[in-house]
Motif scaffolding. Structure first.
Motif, PDB file in Angstrom:
ATOM      1  N   HIS A 100       0.407  -1.257  -0.343  1.00 15.46           N
ATOM      2  CA  HIS A 100      -0.500   0.176   0.251  1.00 15.46           C
ATOM      3  C   HIS A 100       1.249   1.618  -0.045  1.00 15.46           C
ATOM      4  O   HIS A 100       0.691   1.608  -0.916  1.00 15.46           O
ATOM      5  CB  HIS A 100      -0.669  -0.132   1.323  1.00 15.46           C
ATOM      6  CG  HIS A 100      -2.079  -0.977   0.908  1.00 15.46           C
ATOM      7  ND1 HIS A 100      -3.204  -1.148   2.407  1.00 15.46           N
ATOM      8  CD2 HIS A 100      -2.162  -1.840   0.049  1.00 15.46           C
ATOM      9  CE1 HIS A 100      -4.052  -1.881   1.543  1.00 15.46           C
ATOM     10  NE2 HIS A 100      -3.064  -2.791   0.063  1.00 15.46           N
ATOM     11  N   ALA A 101       1.735   1.465   0.734  1.00 18.79           N
ATOM     12  CA  ALA A 101       2.429   2.440   0.385  1.00 18.79           C
ATOM     13  C   ALA A 101       3.602   2.801  -0.452  1.00 18.79           C
ATOM     14  O   ALA A 101       3.464   3.588  -1.405  1.00 18.79           O
ATOM     15  CB  ALA A 101       3.915   2.400   2.133  1.00 18.79           C
ATOM     16  N   ILE A 139       0.671   4.376  -2.295  1.00 14.38           N
ATOM     17  CA  ILE A 139       0.548   5.823  -2.233  1.00 14.38           C
ATOM     18  C   ILE A 139       1.639   6.346  -2.914  1.00 14.38           C
ATOM     19  O   ILE A 139       1.116   7.725  -3.653  1.00 14.38           O
ATOM     20  CB  ILE A 139       0.082   6.089  -0.403  1.00 14.38           C
ATOM     21  CG1 ILE A 139      -0.839   5.037  -0.384  1.00 14.38           C
ATOM     22  CG2 ILE A 139      -0.180   7.120  -0.667  1.00 14.38           C
ATOM     23  CD1 ILE A 139      -2.192   5.443  -1.308  1.00 14.38           C
ATOM     24  N   ARG A 140       2.620   6.181  -2.885  1.00 17.85           N
ATOM     25  CA  ARG A 140       3.888   6.430  -3.761  1.00 17.85           C
ATOM     26  C   ARG A 140       2.965   7.051  -5.322  1.00 17.85           C
ATOM     27  O   ARG A 140       3.722   8.061  -5.469  1.00 17.85           O
ATOM     28  CB  ARG A 140       5.156   6.352  -3.163  1.00 17.85           C
ATOM     29  CG  ARG A 140       5.076   6.841  -1.852  1.00 17.85           C
ATOM     30  CD  ARG A 140       7.059   6.380  -1.868  1.00 17.85           C
ATOM     31  NE  ARG A 140       7.112   4.532  -1.626  1.00 17.85           N
ATOM     32  CZ  ARG A 140       6.839   3.917  -1.099  1.00 17.85           C
ATOM     33  NH1 ARG A 140       6.784   4.742   0.287  1.00 17.85           N
ATOM     34  NH2 ARG A 140       7.090   2.702  -0.757  1.00 17.85           N
ATOM     35  N   ALA A 141       3.414   5.954  -5.663  1.00 20.38           N
ATOM     36  CA  ALA A 141       2.767   5.680  -6.992  1.00 20.38           C
ATOM     37  C   ALA A 141       1.272   6.922  -7.536  1.00 20.38           C
ATOM     38  O   ALA A 141       1.613   7.811  -8.581  1.00 20.38           O
ATOM     39  CB  ALA A 141       2.284   4.686  -8.009  1.00 20.38           C
ATOM     40  N   ASN A 142       0.482   7.363  -6.622  1.00 22.15           N
ATOM     41  CA  ASN A 142      -0.563   7.937  -6.755  1.00 22.15           C
ATOM     42  C   ASN A 142      -0.435   9.310  -6.247  1.00 22.15           C
ATOM     43  O   ASN A 142      -0.491   9.618  -7.562  1.00 22.15           O
ATOM     44  CB  ASN A 142      -1.858   7.101  -5.755  1.00 22.15           C
ATOM     45  CG  ASN A 142      -2.279   6.109  -6.322  1.00 22.15           C
ATOM     46  OD1 ASN A 142      -2.666   5.570  -7.779  1.00 22.15           O
ATOM     47  ND2 ASN A 142      -3.566   5.422  -5.177  1.00 22.15           N
ATOM     48  N   ALA A 194     -12.472  11.109  -4.353  1.00 23.90           N
ATOM     49  CA  ALA A 194     -11.437  11.531  -3.515  1.00 23.90           C
ATOM     50  C   ALA A 194     -11.572   9.882  -2.796  1.00 23.90           C
ATOM     51  O   ALA A 194     -10.526   9.318  -2.423  1.00 23.90           O
ATOM     52  CB  ALA A 194     -11.556  11.929  -2.177  1.00 23.90           C
ATOM     53  N   LEU A 195     -12.793   9.086  -2.667  1.00 24.94           N
ATOM     54  CA  LEU A 195     -12.268   8.022  -1.456  1.00 24.94           C
ATOM     55  C   LEU A 195     -11.760   6.930  -2.168  1.00 24.94           C
ATOM     56  O   LEU A 195     -10.933   5.806  -2.141  1.00 24.94           O
ATOM     57  CB  LEU A 195     -13.686   7.747  -1.333  1.00 24.94           C
ATOM     58  CG  LEU A 195     -14.512   8.474  -0.367  1.00 24.94           C
ATOM     59  CD1 LEU A 195     -15.761   8.439   0.336  1.00 24.94           C
ATOM     60  CD2 LEU A 195     -13.744   9.264   0.851  1.00 24.94           C
ATOM     61  N   CYS A 196     -11.811   6.673  -3.502  1.00 26.34           N
ATOM     62  CA  CYS A 196     -11.070   5.798  -4.377  1.00 26.34           C
ATOM     63  C   CYS A 196      -9.735   5.669  -3.921  1.00 26.34           C
ATOM     64  O   CYS A 196      -9.272   3.964  -4.053  1.00 26.34           O
ATOM     65  CB  CYS A 196     -12.122   5.666  -5.777  1.00 26.34           C
ATOM     66  SG  CYS A 196     -11.221   6.880  -6.863  1.00 26.34           S
ATOM     67  N   TRP A 197      -8.956   6.295  -3.173  1.00 27.61           N
ATOM     68  CA  TRP A 197      -7.616   6.076  -3.679  1.00 27.61           C
ATOM     69  C   TRP A 197      -7.474   6.519  -1.937  1.00 27.61           C
ATOM     70  O   TRP A 197      -5.800   6.002  -1.955  1.00 27.61           O
ATOM     71  CB  TRP A 197      -6.768   7.993  -4.056  1.00 27.61           C
ATOM     72  CG  TRP A 197      -7.266   8.265  -5.382  1.00 27.61           C
ATOM     73  CD1 TRP A 197      -8.649   9.391  -5.776  1.00 27.61           C
ATOM     74  CD2 TRP A 197      -7.378   8.356  -6.461  1.00 27.61           C
ATOM     75  NE1 TRP A 197      -8.793   9.773  -6.806  1.00 27.61           N
ATOM     76  CE2 TRP A 197      -8.013   8.496  -7.541  1.00 27.61           C
ATOM     77  CE3 TRP A 197      -5.836   6.727  -6.726  1.00 27.61           C
ATOM     78  CZ2 TRP A 197      -7.502   8.537  -9.001  1.00 27.61           C
ATOM     79  CZ3 TRP A 197      -5.186   6.865  -8.130  1.00 27.61           C
ATOM     80  CH2 TRP A 197      -6.652   7.580  -9.321  1.00 27.61           C
ATOM     81  N   LEU A 198      -8.337   5.614  -0.941  1.00 25.00           N
ATOM     82  CA  LEU A 198      -7.520   5.537   0.035  1.00 25.00           C
ATOM     83  C   LEU A 198      -8.603   3.912   0.403  1.00 25.00           C
ATOM     84  O   LEU A 198      -9.293   3.553   0.633  1.00 25.00           O
ATOM     85  CB  LEU A 198      -8.658   6.463   1.113  1.00 25.00           C
ATOM     86  CG  LEU A 198      -8.620   7.659   0.800  1.00 25.00           C
ATOM     87  CD1 LEU A 198      -9.913   8.472   1.747  1.00 25.00           C
ATOM     88  CD2 LEU A 198      -7.610   7.995   0.333  1.00 25.00           C
ATOM     89  N   GLU A 222      -6.220   2.427  -6.814  1.00 22.91           N
ATOM     90  CA  GLU A 222      -7.839   2.404  -6.665  1.00 22.91           C
ATOM     91  C   GLU A 222      -8.136   1.333  -5.687  1.00 22.91           C
ATOM     92  O   GLU A 222      -8.214   0.083  -5.834  1.00 22.91           O
ATOM     93  CB  GLU A 222      -8.570   2.842  -7.646  1.00 22.91           C
ATOM     94  CG  GLU A 222      -7.625   3.582  -8.586  1.00 22.91           C
ATOM     95  CD  GLU A 222      -9.089   4.695  -9.403  1.00 22.91           C
ATOM     96  OE1 GLU A 222     -10.348   4.393  -9.594  1.00 22.91           O
ATOM     97  OE2 GLU A 222      -9.066   5.113 -10.476  1.00 22.91           O
ATOM     98  N   TRP A 223      -8.896   2.089  -4.850  1.00 26.38           N
ATOM     99  CA  TRP A 223     -10.130   0.991  -4.222  1.00 26.38           C
ATOM    100  C   TRP A 223     -11.832   1.506  -4.362  1.00 26.38           C
ATOM    101  O   TRP A 223     -11.947   2.696  -3.899  1.00 26.38           O
ATOM    102  CB  TRP A 223      -9.271   0.606  -1.951  1.00 26.38           C
ATOM    103  CG  TRP A 223      -7.753   0.670  -2.132  1.00 26.38           C
ATOM    104  CD1 TRP A 223      -7.756  -0.783  -1.700  1.00 26.38           C
ATOM    105  CD2 TRP A 223      -6.470   0.931  -2.793  1.00 26.38           C
ATOM    106  NE1 TRP A 223      -6.048  -1.280  -1.857  1.00 26.38           N
ATOM    107  CE2 TRP A 223      -5.597   0.171  -2.073  1.00 26.38           C
ATOM    108  CE3 TRP A 223      -6.352   2.049  -3.008  1.00 26.38           C
ATOM    109  CZ2 TRP A 223      -4.796   0.217  -1.468  1.00 26.38           C
ATOM    110  CZ3 TRP A 223      -5.235   3.398  -2.693  1.00 26.38           C
ATOM    111  CH2 TRP A 223      -3.700   2.073  -2.290  1.00 26.38           C
TER     112      TRP A 223
END
Length: 280
Positions: free
Chosen positions: A4-5, A8-11, A134-138, A213-214
């Motif tokens: 996940h880390a 997130i860096r890629a995002n 917004a939420l799809c990135w979490l 994405e989640w």
């Protein structure tokens, strides 16, 4: 299994690129010059929900995942005292540049949304606002709901309009009709994408193309808010979104929203949720 880390860096790298492209003064991206030229201009996202937002004048407001600040300054133009937060340093820099040109009194903080309580202060806000996409990135909706609860002062309100998890389940590369392909429910493993374009017109292709994405089901979102002590006051599903989410299948409405054409009404495409933190 995707780390996940790393995801997130890629995002973040992808959103750094998008921030530059979306803030272009050329008329591409978010067409930000209109906010400079006309101090009455509101973003389409804020304008769509203005009636549901109600009077927000004087409310201390945290805008989570604010990107380049067009929704943030729109809330300020409705009278709110707003702080925007985003994980992209480039987005925050572009947001600050924009309000320096428009004159809107908005502050911006760079931090991951999961660190927002530490970055912005616990139980500080009358309103926590989150906009589309917004939420799809979490990776965890429960962690997000805990952040919202931690930011809200007693009696404070969450306001979110977001793309519907049904929409995020659809394959937007198939243009004949809506196709459900991806999980509706939150999964540990994200959906991976590799795309040099954005959801609005941009002048040059993105350099950082990989994203993760989640999805989070509507029941999971509501349950997370309830589990973190909030009281649900509004849940409205909409048949439109503010971008052409399914190319070749949508019609643009006069207000800038896009709705399904031949298959109109077969699925909700976005929703608005409001929830309140109890005073006792």
């Amino acid at each position: 299994m995707t780390d996940h880390a790393d995801a997130i860096r890629a995002n973040r790298s992808n959103w750094d690129d998008r921030a530059t492209a979306h803030a272009a003064r050329s008329g591409a991206g978010y067409r930000v010059q209109r906010y400079v030229d006309d101090r009455e201009t509101l973003s389409g996202v804020v304008r769509f929900d203005r009636t549901r937002l109600g009077d927000i004048a004087g409310l201390s407001t945290a805008h989570l995942q604010c990107h380049i600040g067009t929704d943030t300054l729109s809330l300020a133009r409705l009278g709110a005292r707003v702080t925007g937060l985003d994980f992209s340093a480039v987005a925050v820099a572009e947001a600050r540049r924009l309000v320096s040109e428009t004159g809107d009194d908005v502050s911006f903080v760079q931090a991951d949304v999961y660190d927002a309580v530490e970055a912005l202060g616990a139980e500080s806000f009358d309103l926590v606002y989150t906009g589309i996409g917004a939420l799809c990135w979490l990776p965890s909706i429960d962690r997000w709901a805990a952040v919202v609860a931690g930011l809200l002062a007693p009696g404070g309100r969450l306001f979110i309009r977001e793309g519907h998890p049904i929409l995020w389940s659809m394959d937007d590369t198939l243009a004949d009709e809506p196709h459900l392909r991806f999980s509706y429910f939150e999964r540990a493993e994200p959906v991976q994408w590799d795309d040099d374009s954005s959801y609005v017109q941009i002048d040059t292709p993105l350099a950082s193309t990989k994203t993760f994405e989640w999805n989070h089901g509507l029941g999971e979102i509501v349950t997370a808010l309830l589990a973190n002590g909030l009281v649900l006051t509004t849940l409205v599903e909409h048949d439109s979104v503010p971008w052409e989410a399914l190319p070749g299948q949508m019609l643009e409405r006069p207000d800038g929203e896009y709705a399904l054409d031949a298959h109109a009404g077969v699925a909700p495409l976005s929703y608005t949720i409001q929830a309140v933190k109890p005073t006792d």
